[in-house]
Scaffold this active site. Structure first.
Site, PDB file in Angstrom:
ATOM      1  CG  ASP A   1      -2.219   0.809   0.882  1.00 35.68           C
ATOM      2  OD1 ASP A   1      -2.172   1.639  -0.047  1.00 35.68           O
ATOM      3  OD2 ASP A   1      -3.245   0.638   1.573  1.00 35.68           O
TER       4      ASP A   1
HETATM    5  C1  BGC Z   1      -5.071   3.133   0.045  1.00 36.10           C
HETATM    6  C2  BGC Z   1      -5.203   2.113  -1.057  1.00 36.10           C
HETATM    7  C3  BGC Z   1      -5.021   2.772  -2.389  1.00 36.10           C
HETATM    8  C4  BGC Z   1      -3.686   3.459  -2.414  1.00 36.10           C
HETATM    9  C5  BGC Z   1      -3.373   4.111  -3.733  1.00 36.10           C
HETATM   10  C6  BGC Z   1      -3.838   3.984  -0.089  1.00 36.10           C
HETATM   11  O1  BGC Z   1      -3.841   5.052   0.784  1.00 36.10           O
HETATM   12  O2  BGC Z   1      -5.073   2.472   1.295  1.00 36.10           O
HETATM   13  O3  BGC Z   1      -6.435   1.476  -0.965  1.00 36.10           O
HETATM   14  O4  BGC Z   1      -5.148   1.844  -3.409  1.00 36.10           O
HETATM   15  O5  BGC Z   1      -3.665   4.445  -1.407  1.00 36.10           O
HETATM   16  O6  BGC Z   1      -4.141   5.196  -3.983  1.00 36.10           O
END
Ligand code: BGC
Length: 747
Positions: free
Chosen positions: A292
């Site tokens: 993530d």
């Molecule tokens: C989120 C993810 C997301 C990623 C990219 C993160 O803060 O937890 O779900 O896909 O950002 O945007």
């Protein structure tokens, strides 16, 4: 040589030459014919730096979901082959720009472009929690298909969806992104969404790679606070949280994202048990694992890594292929290889997986194949997509209360008082996590009413920010002048979603008081709850004769709500999460386990509260219709094919009202005696059936190992011999029982 193969090689060469670099100078020509030999040949030519570049994902400028990346020399990085995939690059022009930079790198390896297309790329669809309320798997698959169609038509190859995290805690703002509290429903929805996104095969220009997230247990943060620690037993994980991830992987999801949280005291980003043992060794997952946003570097904050180098080593050794945004891999993997702490052959495996997806997406054949303006113009916002968004939105609405037949409105209702700014707000109708959605094309409830020739007397009623009543007298006057009153209550879009945990789920007092006052006018009142999570609204329940949970429904929100209000669509949604009656009950879910002192009315020493009932406001699976359904007695039917099913459960259902309608027939099971404590009931099947007024149908559910079994504390799937109580009905709280005796165990 076969003509087709010849053509492909010619194309590859053409592409490379077209981007200004003589491919043959730096890289031997490779036949595109065979995936494996193409990839291994390419890998042989890559330097360690180039390989590490493939493991690094950069975010474009804007649309951040974490610390920004403005300071980075993005263009240079891409040109130097220091980036393998990108996120948050939106629009064909920008995608072309970065792709052409990537093709200027020594080996001309194209980029993959990823984006969070959570519920719509340009056309907004209902938030995923709302879609789950439809219990309509085919429709959810179609919705995901439409998201992929639009995204892929505009250059995107990869969406960070579906989020399949189970959650029992509405304080956690991200419940809006998932399918709710139930692992069975969650698994079915996960499967449907993966299929919808990925379509027939990845190489199609109308498909995108799915990303199952957040692996694992992200929906169970302590105290409902986003990013907080997660602590649960293996049995709890395996039975309640794990199934949707597994279902999504089995449905063929190309990628998986590790979660921010820890799992059994090891952050998921560096959790070898999750990322390698469970995912790859047990489930046979062959795709890419991505972190993530910055979660590799965050291993330092978790205090399991001393520094970035340590973080890189731990994440990589655990099985994490791509690092999103932070740069621990980029800066330290090489050193780790040189020191013998990371093996280059393991890096080759990770890079191989990424190249394989690039190959399957057809990017080596034509890096711009997803960048076609004509296709994009044809598909985005097309009638098929708008239509699907409308149908999905209608099916997502849940009718919570309908006294005195307030709904549906008759054609005599020509003037309505519309109270509450949510009914007029394009921004909020799109809902949270709708970054790329074209909000200017959202049909609000106000717009839809006007388009239908309804006279609308609009009043703000309450201040959406403070929650206080702002125009009581004017709202009452509007109500007096109208045939009916529609009150739009709930949350702003930015009040749910990532990092939007709440300690208070009560609908603001002002909103509730307004409904109470409006009800005194004696006009027919409908309260609409526009929200991203279960909320508490007891005063509204008391005073409003009709309540619809309309969540955030996307681009066709207004039209869908009007179709329901005037009965053009008979609501069929069922709650995918339990709605609490008060804050003290949270987290609340229907699938709690048996205890030694089960909840019993008027019994003191039992699992209960001294100051509140344990009953929710609305249980899981609940939702009314404008018609009524009668369930017959469920029966167990022996099976002629024990390989397929041990037995069948059969139930008759009739539409006893005067309108056609759909009902979600739900099947729950209780394992009467087991070796470990088991839930009082678990959903193990559902079917959505359409019944004409007066019509009856028989619904049959197979009873299989999956219906009966569970994971023990060592994660072995077990089916026990003995009695099982099956419960069927239209909600988790309204069922009829039949007992089934299972003759043998399977351990
Ligand atoms: C989120 C993810 C997301 C990623 C990219 C993160 O803060 O937890 O779900 O896909 O950002 O945007």
């Amino acid at each position: 040589m076969h003509m087709k193969i010849k053509k492909k090689i010619a194309l590859w060469l053409l592409c490379c030459c077209a981007f200004g670099q003589a491919a043959a100078q730096d890289r031997e020509d490779i036949s595109l014919n065979d995936k494996q030999s193409f990839i291994s040949h390419l890998l042989e030519q890559m330097t360690l730096d180039e390989k590490i570049g493939q493991l690094h994902q950069c975010s474009g400028r804007g649309n951040f979901t974490g610390p920004d990346t403005l300071h980075l020399p993005l263009e240079e990085y891409v040109r130097q082959g220091k980036v393998g995939t990108m996120l948050n690059i939106i629009g064909i022009k920008e995608i072309r720009k970065y792709q052409s930079l990537a093709l200027q790198s020594r080996l001309h390896i194209p980029l993959i472009f990823g984006l969070d297309i959570i519920h719509g790329y340009r056309t907004g669809f209902p938030i995923p929690l709302a879609e789950a309320a439809s219990f309509d798997l085919a429709m959810m698959e179609e919705a995901a298909r439409c998201n992929a169609l639009e995204g892929a038509a505009d250059g995107q190859n990869w969406t960070f969806a579906p989020m399949v995290d189970i959650s029992w805690d509405a304080r956690w703002g991200r419940v809006m992104e998932g399918a709710g509290e139930d692992p069975y429903l969650g698994s079915k929805v996960a499967e449907a969404r993966v299929k919808g996104l990925q379509g027939e095969q990845l190489g199609d220009t109308c498909s995108m790679m799915a990303c199952v997230k957040h692996f694992a247990g992200y929906g169970a943060p302590m105290s409902g606070k986003d990013y907080n620690s997660v602590d649960m037993s293996m049995g709890q994980f395996a039975n309640f949280y794990m199934p949707p991830y597994q279902a999504a992987v089995e449905a063929g999801a190309a990628t998986v994202m590790s979660a921010f949280n820890d799992f059994q005291s090891i952050p998921c980003t560096s959790n070898r048990f999750l990322l390698t043992e469970l995912l790859r060794e047990r489930w046979g997952f062959k795709g890419i694992v991505v972190s993530d946003y910055s979660s590799v570097e965050e291993l330092i904050n978790h205090r399991v890594a001393e520094n970035r180098k340590d973080a890189a080593a731990q994440a990589f050794q655990a099985g994490l292929d791509i690092e999103m945004v932070s740069q621990c891999y980029l800066r330290h993997l090489k050193e780790l290889v040189q020191e013998g702490k990371v093996k280059e052959e393991v890096i080759d495996q990770a890079v191989g997986r990424i190249l394989e997806k690039k190959y399957e997406l057809g990017l080596f054949h034509d890096p711009y194949r997803f960048c076609n303006e004509a296709r994009s113009n044809r598909i985005i916002n097309s009638s098929r997509i708008r239509n699907s968004s409308l149908r999905m939105a209608e099916r997502s609405v849940v009718l919570l209360k309908n006294e005195r037949q307030t709904l549906p409105f008759s054609d005599m209702i020509r003037t309505v008082a519309l109270i509450g700014s949510l009914g007029k707000s394009q921004f909020d109708m799109a809902g949270a996590w709708a970054g790329s959605v074209d909000r200017s094309k959202i049909v609000t409830l106000y717009d839809a009413l006007i388009q239908r020739g309804i006279k609308v007397i609009y009043q703000e009623g309450y201040d959406i920010r403070s929650g206080k009543i702002s125009s009581l007298n004017a709202s009452l006057q509007a109500a007096q002048q109208a045939d009916a009153v529609i009150v739009c209550l709930g949350e702003r879009a930015e009040q749910s979603g990532e990092s939007k945990s709440k300690a208070n789920l009560n609908l603001p007092e002002g909103q509730q008081l307004l409904v109470e006052e409006l009800a005194k006018t004696g006009k027919p009142i409908v309260s609409l709850l526009m929200c991203g999570r279960p909320l508490i609204f007891n005063e509204v329940r008391r005073h409003s004769p009709a309540i619809l949970c309309t969540w955030w429904l996307g681009s066709e929100a207004g039209n869908a709500i009007c179709n329901v209000l005037w009965g053009k669509y008979n609501p069929s949604g069922k709650l995918p999460m339990t709605f609490p009656a008060n804050m003290g009950q949270v987290p609340i879910f229907y699938q709690y386990k048996s205890t030694g002192r089960p909840t019993r009315p008027h019994v003191h020493y039992c699992t209960s509260y001294i100051d509140s009932s344990t009953e929710p406001a609305y249980p899981f699976g609940f939702g009314l219709s404008f018609t009524s359904f009668r369930y017959g007695k469920p029966e167990i039917i022996p099976s002629d094919h024990p390989d397929h099913a041990h037995a069948f459960l059969r139930i008759n259902i009739s539409n006893t009202g005067s309108r056609d309608g759909e009902e979600v027939v739900q099947l729950y099971v209780q394992d009467k005696v087991a070796r470990i404590t088991r839930p009082v009931k678990e959903l193990k099947g559902f079917q959505k059936v359409f019944l004409k007024a007066g019509e009856s149908k028989t619904v049959t559910f197979p009873i299989t190992d999956e219906t009966l079994g569970y994971y023990d504390n060592d994660m072995h799937f077990t089916v026990e011999k003995g009695e099982f109580i099956f419960m069927t009905g239209g909600s988790s709280h309204d069922t009829q029982e039949v007992t089934y005796f299972h003759p043998f165990s399977k351990i």
